[in-house]
Design an enzyme around this catalytic site. Structure first.
Site, PDB file in Angstrom:
ATOM      1  N   ILE A 368       0.842  -1.205   0.000  1.00 16.98           N
ATOM      2  CA  ILE A 368       0.000   0.000   0.000  1.00 16.98           C
ATOM      3  C   ILE A 368       0.869   1.243   0.000  1.00 16.98           C
ATOM      4  O   ILE A 368       0.650   2.178  -0.752  1.00 16.98           O
ATOM      5  CB  ILE A 368      -0.917   0.054   1.241  1.00 16.98           C
ATOM      6  CG1 ILE A 368      -1.814  -1.163   1.312  1.00 16.98           C
ATOM      7  CG2 ILE A 368      -1.732   1.325   1.231  1.00 16.98           C
ATOM      8  CD1 ILE A 368      -2.576  -1.271   2.616  1.00 16.98           C
ATOM      9  N   SER A 373       9.578   4.879   8.010  1.00 13.46           N
ATOM     10  CA  SER A 373      10.188   3.807   8.793  1.00 13.46           C
ATOM     11  C   SER A 373       9.571   2.443   8.532  1.00 13.46           C
ATOM     12  O   SER A 373       9.970   1.471   9.141  1.00 13.46           O
ATOM     13  CB  SER A 373      10.006   4.155  10.273  1.00 13.46           C
ATOM     14  OG  SER A 373       8.660   4.531  10.503  1.00 13.46           O
ATOM     15  N   ASP A 513       2.838  13.893  14.969  1.00 10.36           N
ATOM     16  CA  ASP A 513       3.144  13.779  13.539  1.00 10.36           C
ATOM     17  C   ASP A 513       1.844  13.867  12.728  1.00 10.36           C
ATOM     18  O   ASP A 513       1.606  13.073  11.819  1.00 10.36           O
ATOM     19  CB  ASP A 513       3.878  12.456  13.265  1.00 10.36           C
ATOM     20  CG  ASP A 513       4.529  12.445  11.891  1.00 10.36           C
ATOM     21  OD1 ASP A 513       4.676  13.527  11.291  1.00 10.36           O
ATOM     22  OD2 ASP A 513       4.886  11.339  11.405  1.00 10.36           O
TER      23      ASP A 513
HETATM   24  N1  LIG Z   1      -4.189   0.755   8.097  1.00  3.84           N
HETATM   25  C1  LIG Z   1      -3.839   1.204   6.893  1.00  3.84           C
HETATM   26  N2  LIG Z   1      -4.638   1.000   5.832  1.00  3.84           N
HETATM   27  C2  LIG Z   1      -4.298   1.464   4.631  1.00  3.84           C
HETATM   28  N3  LIG Z   1      -3.190   2.141   4.383  1.00  3.84           N
HETATM   29  C3  LIG Z   1      -2.345   2.380   5.388  1.00  3.84           C
HETATM   30  C4  LIG Z   1      -2.623   1.916   6.697  1.00  3.84           C
HETATM   31  N4  LIG Z   1      -1.622   2.294   7.501  1.00  3.84           N
HETATM   32  C5  LIG Z   1      -0.759   2.957   6.727  1.00  3.84           C
HETATM   33  N5  LIG Z   1      -1.182   3.023   5.455  1.00  3.84           N
HETATM   34  C6  LIG Z   1      -0.524   3.681   4.316  1.00  3.84           C
HETATM   35  O1  LIG Z   1       0.855   3.538   4.445  1.00  3.84           O
HETATM   36  C7  LIG Z   1       1.464   4.803   4.560  1.00  3.84           C
HETATM   37  C8  LIG Z   1       2.588   4.717   5.604  1.00  3.84           C
HETATM   38  O2  LIG Z   1       2.026   4.329   6.820  1.00  3.84           O
HETATM   39  P1  LIG Z   1       2.533   4.933   8.205  1.00  3.84           P
HETATM   40  O3  LIG Z   1       2.366   6.414   8.169  1.00  3.84           O
HETATM   41  O4  LIG Z   1       1.883   4.238   9.318  1.00  3.84           O
HETATM   42  O5  LIG Z   1       4.054   4.550   8.124  1.00  3.84           O
HETATM   43  P2  LIG Z   1       5.287   5.302   8.745  1.00  3.84           P
HETATM   44  O6  LIG Z   1       6.488   4.535   8.390  1.00  3.84           O
HETATM   45  O7  LIG Z   1       5.041   5.550  10.168  1.00  3.84           O
HETATM   46  O8  LIG Z   1       5.252   6.631   7.939  1.00  3.84           O
HETATM   47  P3  LIG Z   1       5.835   8.015   8.358  1.00  3.84           P
HETATM   48  O9  LIG Z   1       6.522   7.849   9.643  1.00  3.84           O
HETATM   49  O10 LIG Z   1       6.733   8.393   7.248  1.00  3.84           O
HETATM   50  O11 LIG Z   1       4.628   8.887   8.453  1.00  3.84           O
HETATM   51  C9  LIG Z   1       0.356   5.749   4.978  1.00  3.84           C
HETATM   52  O12 LIG Z   1       0.541   7.040   4.507  1.00  3.84           O
HETATM   53  C10 LIG Z   1      -0.847   5.151   4.318  1.00  3.84           C
HETATM   54  O13 LIG Z   1      -0.947   5.610   2.993  1.00  3.84           O
END
Ligand SMILES: Nc1ncnc2c1ncn2[C@@H]1O[C@H](COP(=O)(O)OP(=O)(O)OP(=O)(O)O)[C@@H](O)[C@H]1O
Length: 737
Positions: A368, A373, A513
């Site tokens: 997705i 991270s 964030d």
């Molecule tokens: N439960 C979910 N269902 C659908 N898409 C999701 C879900 N969780 C995350 N995503 C997608 O994946 C992307 C990255 O998820 P997330 O923000 O949790 O990761 P991260 O590594 O913490 O990102 P960052 O720290 O760069 O914001 C989100 O922007 C979203 O598009």
């Protein structure tokens, strides 16, 4: 002779007349001739009598009658659409006629008639029919039409027309009714061109292979070389809880995955107890089943991620599976790569296609997104529910960050059941010590880096699209139209954003964030995700002290840049709820203008400099609803103590209906007339804005002139000219209505 009395009478009268003329010689000769003529007449009538009573006499009528009968029946049957008997007859008739047409080139009608005679009803046996044909063939009154030999007598031309019509009927595409019933097989042989279509419509044995369930089976069969039972398909279809956003291929994949998983569960219904999770029953047994199943796939050369195996070999591997599942931690990769399989079949899953979280397998459907991270994948569970699986690699990260990731699990557990927060379904931290430390609050190795190849897996409720993508789509739609985002759309989602953040603030959690990408649309509602850097507010203070400075630059509050530093008064700068409010202000700004407030500052340092500058004035271009600007200002106040809190923001006039957008108008009788004007021009945003400005000038003139100039002519002139200017504009506007 009884039949000819008049001829005798005539004879006697002639004899008497001749005697009266006294010419005996002539009379005798004449009488002799007359007798001879009489005898001839008798023979003639006798011949006629016998001829009429012989079988040949009725033959002609028999030829005609059944012919008429056949045509009449055919005509009647073309009209009949629901009588089973008629349809059966139609099947027979069509076959006979076709046979006549093809085999008996000359005399097609005779052949047709003979074979179409209703044997039971007219009582003519086969011999008679044969004779009928032969006699008819021997008749001389045949005609030749257009080089085609026709055995049809001239007087049956009308019947011939009917037959042509009947044949035309047969050569047309058959009607739906014509294929129903047992005669459809016959009909199919006659209508070879239309047969396949007809078969699919029938309820007979022909229809069976094309029935809906068989179609599914066939389609699945295309993907899956092994048969899928109807029960499995049904179970898969009925238990898919969410399909939104899945492509057809994915859906089929999902169905197959379910079918394979369900099959495995059916096959392996052993002693393992089932667990209830989020209303979904996920069986522990499925772990080993998938492991075994996928190992089969592996053994066969990883043909396809969706290949399912419902072959009887599955049960035979169950014992291997249980042994293997205990060793999965280290053996997964080995098994996946095929290394280390010393002849014996390894019963494990294929990590290329499956994730295993807390012993449960989730099949990958696609990636997705990728965060700073993590990787987020779309997956399907054994009960055919679609989830998002977030995978965070720990190796090489500092422990403080890893600690933060583990804390996300803790927060999500705390926020379980909150409708505007993404729901955590399951999780696994492969570094058990790390998780235990976080959970017990006793982790102290915060300076080092994670060395082992550890991962954090989080199975989350699946979202359809995040707000960042929604916004970019929205702006694409508006591109070139010189329009701003629809105010109601803005109000609707802004309210949901506020409510989601309010939920965590009430739980004493600061997200830190907040950005459009961290609001996910799940079944039409926005939900908050990504608590990777969230912090809990300590009970003895309203603010938190951050361990590390993090966030997404464009949405970071001034204090987030200066966290842990000392302010002018020597106090440590902390980040708390107001920091999230600033981020919300940036999100709202982006929703209104299509860009963040500091997007013009391109470099990191330029951004830091301008955001941390207390004297920097954020530009707000005029918008149709002045409350919107006011709302943004309430969130983006540089001084965190001036920023509104969420309960206040939820009460802001922007979220109230348009007329009550101007609460002071309704509160003060002086402005009643202004309110009335505003009510009449709710459709015109410019007129509304003029009302609002007029109300502001009248309500608080000191915004325009300083108190000391109130009594001066200049001050009064300025005030009056502004009021009259607004009134003139408003007047012009109203005139246009
Ligand atoms: N439960 C979910 N269902 C659908 N898409 C999701 C879900 N969780 C995350 N995503 C997608 O994946 C992307 C990255 O998820 P997330 O923000 O949790 O990761 P991260 O590594 O913490 O990102 P960052 O720290 O760069 O914001 C989100 O922007 C979203 O598009």
């Amino acid at each position: 002779m009884d039949g000819n009395p008049n001829s005798y009478e005539l004879l006697r009268q002639v004899q008497a007349a001749l005697k009266r003329r006294r010419n005996p010689g002539t009379v005798t000769l004449f009488l002799t001739l007359l007798n001879a003529f009489s005898i001839f007449l008798n023979f003639y009538f006798l011949f006629i009598f016998f001829r009429n009573s012989s079988p040949g006499g009725s033959l002609q009528s028999n030829i005609i009658r059944p012919k008429r009968s056949a045509v009449a029946e055919a005509k009647a049957m073309t009209k009949s659409d629901d009588s089973q008997t008629s349809l059966d007859q139609l099947g027979n008739h069509s076959l006979s006629l076709r046979k006549g047409t093809e085999v008996v080139v000359a005399g097609e009608e005779m052949e047709c008639l003979a074979s179409s005679l209703p044997e039971a009803s007219n009582g003519i046996n086969q011999d008679l029919k044969y004779k009928t044909i032969k006699q008819a063939e021997s008749k001389k009154n045949f005609i030749s039409e257009g080089g085609k030999i026709s055995m049809v007598p001239r007087r049956t031309v009308t019947n011939q027309d009917h037959l042509h019509k009947f044949k035309n009927f047969l050569s047309q595409p058959a009607t739906q009714s014509s294929v129903v019933g047992p005669s459809c097989a016959t009909t199919t042989s006659v209508h070879s061109s239309s047969a396949p279509m007809l078969n699919s419509l029938t309820g007979s044995s022909y229809s069976h292979p094309n029935s809906a369930s068989d179609l599914v089976t066939k389609r699945c069969g295309n993907l899956n070389p092994h048969p899928i039972t109807h029960g499995v398909i049904k179970s898969a279809n009925t238990s898919i809880k969410e399909t939104t956003g899945i492509s057809t291929d994915q859906a089929m994949t999902a169905v197959q995955a379910c079918s394979s998983l369900t099959d495995a569960e059916l096959t392996f219904k052993e002693s393992n107890p089932s667990k209830e999770q989020q209303g979904c029953t996920l069986k522990e047994t499925s772990i080993s089943n998938h492991a075994s199943y996928n190992d089969d796939v592996l053994t066969k050369g990883k043909e396809s991620a969706v290949a399912t195996n419902t072959q009887p070999e599955a049960p035979t591997v169950s014992s291997d599976v249980k042994l293997e599942s205990s060793k999965l931690g280290k053996a997964d990769k080995l098994a996946a790569s095929g290394k280390g399989s010393s002849g014996a079949r390894k019963r494990t899953y294929d990590p290329d296609y499956f994730f295993k979280v807390s012993g449960k397998l989730y099949q990958r459907l696609g990636r997705i997104g990728t965060g700073g991270s993590s990787e987020v994948h779309k997956v399907i569970s054994s009960d055919c529910t679609i989830y998002a699986l977030k995978k965070i690699k720990l190796k090489g990260r500092d422990y403080a960050t890893a600690y933060g990731f583990c804390q996300e699990i803790e927060y999500l557990n705390r926020l379980k059941g909150k409708s505007n927060i993404i729901q955590l379904i399951d999780y696994e931290v492969t570094d058990k010590a790390l998780l235990e430390g976080v959970m017990s609050g006793s982790f102290n190795n915060k300076d080092g880096r994670v060395k082992d190849d550890g991962f954090i897996y989080m199975v989350l409720e699946h979202g359809e699209i995040d707000l960042a993508h929604m916004l970019s789509q929205k702006w694409k739609e508006l591109d070139g139209c010189n329009q701003t985002i629809d105010e109601n759309w803005l109000r609707f989602y802004w309210q949901q954003i506020l409510q989601a953040v309010n939920t965590i603030h009430e739980e004493r959690i600061v997200h830190s964030d907040l950005k459009p990408a961290n609001f996910l649309l799940v079944k039409g509602s926005l939900k908050l995700i990504d608590f990777g850097i969230a912090k809990a507010i300590m009970s003895d203070t309203t603010n938190i002290q951050r361990d590390s400075q993090v966030g997404t630059l464009n949405y970071m509050s001034p204090e987030a840049f200066m966290c842990n530093e000392s302010d002018a008064n020597g106090n440590i700068i902390k980040c708390g709820r107001p920091s999230d409010i600033w981020s919300l202000g940036c999100i709202l700004y982006q929703m209104v203008y299509g860009r963040t407030p500091f997007s013009d500052y391109k470099t990191f340092w330029a951004k830091v400099k301008v955001i941390t500058d207390p004297n920097h004035q954020i530009t707000y271009e005029p918008v149709s609803n002045p409350w919107l600007v006011d709302l943004m200002k309430k969130c983006l106040a540089w001084d965190r103590n001036e920023r509104w809190r969420i309960p206040q923001l939820l009460q802001h006039p922007f979220l109230a209906p348009p007329v009550s957008c101007h609460p002071s108008l309704s509160q003060d009788n002086t402005f009643k007339w202004l309110q009335l004007i505003a009510e009449t021009c709710t459709c015109d945003q410019e007129a509304l804005q003029l009302c609002y400005q007029l109300q502001q000038v009248l309500g608080d003139p000191f915004k325009l002139i300083t108190p000391d100039t109130t009594n001066s002519r200049d001050g009064q002139r300025k005030l009056l000219s502004r009021i009259s200017e607004l009134c003139v504009h408003l007047h012009e506007k109203i005139n246009k209505f």
